[in-house]
Design a protein around this motif. Sequence first.
Motif, short mmCIF file in Angstrom:
data_model
loop_
_atom_site.label_atom_id
_atom_site.label_comp_id
_atom_site.label_asym_id
_atom_site.label_seq_id
_atom_site.Cartn_x
_atom_site.Cartn_y
_atom_site.Cartn_z
N ALA A 1 48.53 41.89 -98.21
CA ALA A 1 47.83 40.52 -98.92
C ALA A 1 46.39 40.55 -99.59
CB ALA A 1 48.06 39.25 -98.58
N SER A 2 45.93 41.45 -98.11
CA SER A 2 44.30 41.90 -98.81
C SER A 2 44.50 42.68 -99.16
CB SER A 2 43.32 41.10 -97.10
OG SER A 2 44.16 42.19 -96.33
N HIS A 3 45.03 43.58 -99.19
CA HIS A 3 45.54 45.13 -100.09
C HIS A 3 44.71 45.05 -101.30
CE1 HIS A 3 46.45 48.38 -97.64
NE2 HIS A 3 47.28 47.74 -97.52
N LYS A 4 43.93 45.51 -101.98
CA LYS A 4 43.50 46.06 -103.39
C LYS A 4 44.38 46.76 -104.11
CE LYS A 4 39.93 43.29 -102.88
NZ LYS A 4 40.33 41.82 -102.72
N SER B 1 55.68 48.89 -103.75
CA SER B 1 56.56 47.76 -103.25
C SER B 1 55.98 46.41 -104.55
CB SER B 1 55.06 47.78 -102.27
OG SER B 1 54.45 46.32 -102.82
N THR B 2 57.18 45.63 -104.54
CA THR B 2 57.17 44.32 -105.42
C THR B 2 57.62 43.49 -104.39
OG1 THR B 2 59.82 45.21 -105.42
CG2 THR B 2 58.67 45.47 -106.91
N PRO B 3 56.24 42.24 -105.28
CA PRO B 3 56.99 41.25 -104.48
C PRO B 3 57.56 40.52 -103.82
CG PRO B 3 55.14 40.78 -106.39
CD PRO B 3 55.85 42.21 -106.15
N LEU B 4 57.94 39.92 -102.63
CA LEU B 4 59.07 38.93 -102.55
C LEU B 4 58.98 37.45 -102.12
CD1 LEU B 4 61.99 40.07 -101.46
CD2 LEU B 4 60.75 39.58 -99.02
N GLN B 5 59.45 36.93 -103.09
CA GLN B 5 58.87 35.70 -103.21
C GLN B 5 60.05 34.16 -102.59
OE1 GLN B 5 57.80 35.85 -107.70
NE2 GLN B 5 55.59 35.42 -107.07
N ALA B 6 59.73 33.45 -102.85
CA ALA B 6 60.12 31.29 -102.44
C ALA B 6 60.16 31.08 -102.50
CB ALA B 6 60.52 32.49 -100.63
N TRP B 7 60.62 30.63 -102.61
CA TRP B 7 60.24 28.73 -103.49
C TRP B 7 60.05 27.86 -102.03
CZ3 TRP B 7 59.18 27.72 -108.06
CH2 TRP B 7 59.27 27.86 -109.26
N PHE C 1 60.75 18.73 -98.36
CA PHE C 1 62.02 19.11 -97.34
C PHE C 1 62.88 17.87 -98.17
CE2 PHE C 1 63.48 17.15 -93.06
CZ PHE C 1 64.29 17.77 -92.85
N LYS C 2 62.50 16.66 -98.12
CA LYS C 2 63.55 15.42 -98.98
C LYS C 2 64.52 15.74 -99.74
CE LYS C 2 60.82 12.12 -95.83
NZ LYS C 2 59.29 12.08 -96.04
N SER C 3 63.77 16.12 -100.51
CA SER C 3 64.62 16.04 -102.41
C SER C 3 65.47 17.30 -102.49
CB SER C 3 63.27 15.36 -103.47
OG SER C 3 62.91 16.70 -103.83
N ASN C 4 64.35 18.68 -102.19
CA ASN C 4 64.86 20.14 -101.99
C ASN C 4 64.29 20.64 -103.56
OD1 ASN C 4 66.08 22.38 -100.65
ND2 ASN C 4 67.60 21.67 -102.01
N GLU C 5 63.41 19.83 -104.36
CA GLU C 5 62.90 20.49 -105.28
C GLU C 5 61.92 21.17 -105.30
OE1 GLU C 5 63.69 19.26 -108.45
OE2 GLU C 5 64.86 17.99 -107.94
N PRO C 6 62.29 22.21 -105.78
CA PRO C 6 60.70 23.86 -105.94
C PRO C 6 59.81 23.16 -106.70
CG PRO C 6 62.14 23.98 -107.68
CD PRO C 6 63.05 23.00 -106.69
N LYS C 7 59.05 23.62 -105.72
CA LYS C 7 57.30 22.98 -105.49
C LYS C 7 56.29 24.14 -106.14
CE LYS C 7 55.68 19.83 -102.77
NZ LYS C 7 55.71 19.49 -101.24
N GLU C 8 56.82 25.01 -105.19
CA GLU C 8 55.30 26.40 -105.56
C GLU C 8 56.15 27.87 -104.92
OE1 GLU C 8 51.91 26.72 -103.45
OE2 GLU C 8 52.71 25.01 -102.59
N LEU C 9 55.41 28.21 -105.41
CA LEU C 9 56.07 30.26 -105.45
C LEU C 9 55.72 30.29 -103.73
CD1 LEU C 9 57.40 31.60 -108.59
CD2 LEU C 9 58.37 31.13 -106.35
N ILE C 10 56.11 30.84 -103.22
CA ILE C 10 54.74 31.68 -101.59
C ILE C 10 55.71 33.36 -101.62
CG2 ILE C 10 54.07 29.95 -100.73
CD1 ILE C 10 56.43 31.03 -98.56
N GLN C 11 54.68 34.27 -101.12
CA GLN C 11 55.08 35.43 -101.21
C GLN C 11 55.33 35.53 -100.01
OE1 GLN C 11 54.32 38.04 -103.27
NE2 GLN C 11 53.08 36.93 -105.05
N LEU C 12 56.29 36.34 -99.21
CA LEU C 12 56.87 36.85 -98.11
C LEU C 12 56.79 38.28 -97.99
CD1 LEU C 12 60.48 35.03 -98.23
CD2 LEU C 12 58.45 33.73 -97.13
N GLU C 13 56.04 38.32 -96.83
CA GLU C 13 56.41 39.89 -96.09
C GLU C 13 57.73 40.32 -96.61
OE1 GLU C 13 53.76 41.58 -94.43
OE2 GLU C 13 52.09 39.82 -94.63
N ARG C 14 57.59 41.77 -97.13
CA ARG C 14 58.84 42.48 -97.97
C ARG C 14 59.34 42.92 -96.19
NH1 ARG C 14 62.56 44.37 -101.55
NH2 ARG C 14 60.38 42.57 -103.15
N VAL C 15 58.59 43.21 -95.23
CA VAL C 15 59.57 44.10 -93.95
C VAL C 15 59.70 42.84 -93.06
CG1 VAL C 15 58.32 45.87 -91.82
CG2 VAL C 15 56.39 44.75 -93.41
#
Lengths: 261, 243
Positions: free
Chosen positions: B25-28, B34-40, B44-58
């Motif tokens: 994440a801190s790589h300039k 490498s393409t980012p891996l994203q997840a919503w 918890f209660k409504s299952n509505e997507p709120k924001e995207l986060i980056q996941l580690e591909r490894v």
Amino acid sequence: MSMQRLAVRLSGLGLYPAGATPSLAVAAAAAGRTSGRTALAARYSTAAPSQLDLSNLHDNPGSKSQRIRVGRGQGSGKGNTAARGHKGQKARAGNGGQPKPGFEGGQTRLIDRLPKRGFKNPEHKDFQPLNLDRLQFWIESGRIDATQPITMKHLLDSRCIHKIQDGVKLLGDGKADFKTPINIEVSRASKSAIKAIEACGGKITSVYYNQLGLRALTKPHKFEELPRPARPMKKKDIAFYTDETNRGYLAGKSEIVGMDH
Amino acid sequence: MYSTDAAEAPLARTSQKQTLAPSPASHKVASPFSTPLQAWIRDFKSNEPKELIQLERVVFGAPLRRDILHRVVVWQRDAERQGTHSTKGRSEVSGTTRKAAPQKGRGAARVGSLRAPQRRGGGIVFGPKPRDHSSDLPRKVQDMGLRVALSTKFAQDQLVIVDDLSLDSHRTKEFEAIKDRHGWYSVLVVASKENEKLWKATRNLQQVDVAVMQEADVLRLLKREIVIMDRKAVRYLEKKLRV
């Protein structure tokens, strides 16, 4: 089997008209189930599982070889002599074909002929000696940073000592030339070493480590969670590390280690 | 002395790696491949997507090695075996030690012990005895297994990442309502810390497991269909399993 289950199962096999299949939601409601659609579908699906789960794991083909079963009949090819050949020492049971090391054909072995001698001291500890001249040289050549506290890890990592065994004992060779004020933690130190370090404004502490503690100190990356440092348990060790003259880390804290009774 | 602070201790293994190589994440300059891996992140209660986060591909995008999962699962289940099975051999079966018949002069076959394996009530030959069934698996394979399991759940759309696992009450009714609303049936909840309400609400549900993030392992992950994790647990596992 209820009609709904039968219908779902048959439609999975393609044997039931698609239009006539009761919807899964209806089936769930009819069965009085509160579970979701995917669960029902998974439970009654007869299709080959495309998803990876506990039911369809396997190792790579060829990764495991079958054990050879010897002496189980001629058809196996390892029946008659069970891969041991005919007669002789290696064909017999016991010792795996070779006598044990030291066996002299039945004659009293050398190790039995000689008397026992000596003993092993369970209290014995091997401390790596480290003299002040070597430490001074390591500091001057920039291999150890004297502005930071020095532990046995730093000594080992910079190869000031080559192995750690039961710890490090600091000794006084070269005390006349020792000039750097340092803050150092080792297992033990000689009186002259303590005197020399403190004379130039340094600080020395004797710290007790057991084997696990030494490993945690020198190789913390090997641990998921670092163990708590062990306190000395033996009377001798407690006496040593609570003694101010040894610069023990427990000096003045005798109530902690239960020396008050 | 080394420090064993609670906050620092669990990350001791990885914190050193971090100083050697900064996190992606801190790589300039990112790798062109490498393409980012994203997840919503979902509610918890409504299952509505709120924001995207980056996941580690490894960790969440590793190749789905079925064989590695198999090895880890077998290793785990080996270790779970109680190994208290036991039978009695001819020396342990109770009974007389008298010679059953004279050696000679009877006109019949020689008989010795009445507790020999071929007799009724006799001992068992090479029967099971209490033993330890646990097997060994290299630590790196264990870690890889966890990466593959997480990646499998992610790839199969069975990983739900939520912001907060808090419930209003400890009643099972509330949790079941959430579960049914999303169509979840078999669920593992991986929480970043002990959650009393969650535990009480789910303890009577047979298809729902709750684990703290340190307890997440391959068998638990694969046993349940849907895995719900909070953000902290995701970050913890990424830190723990980063190569």
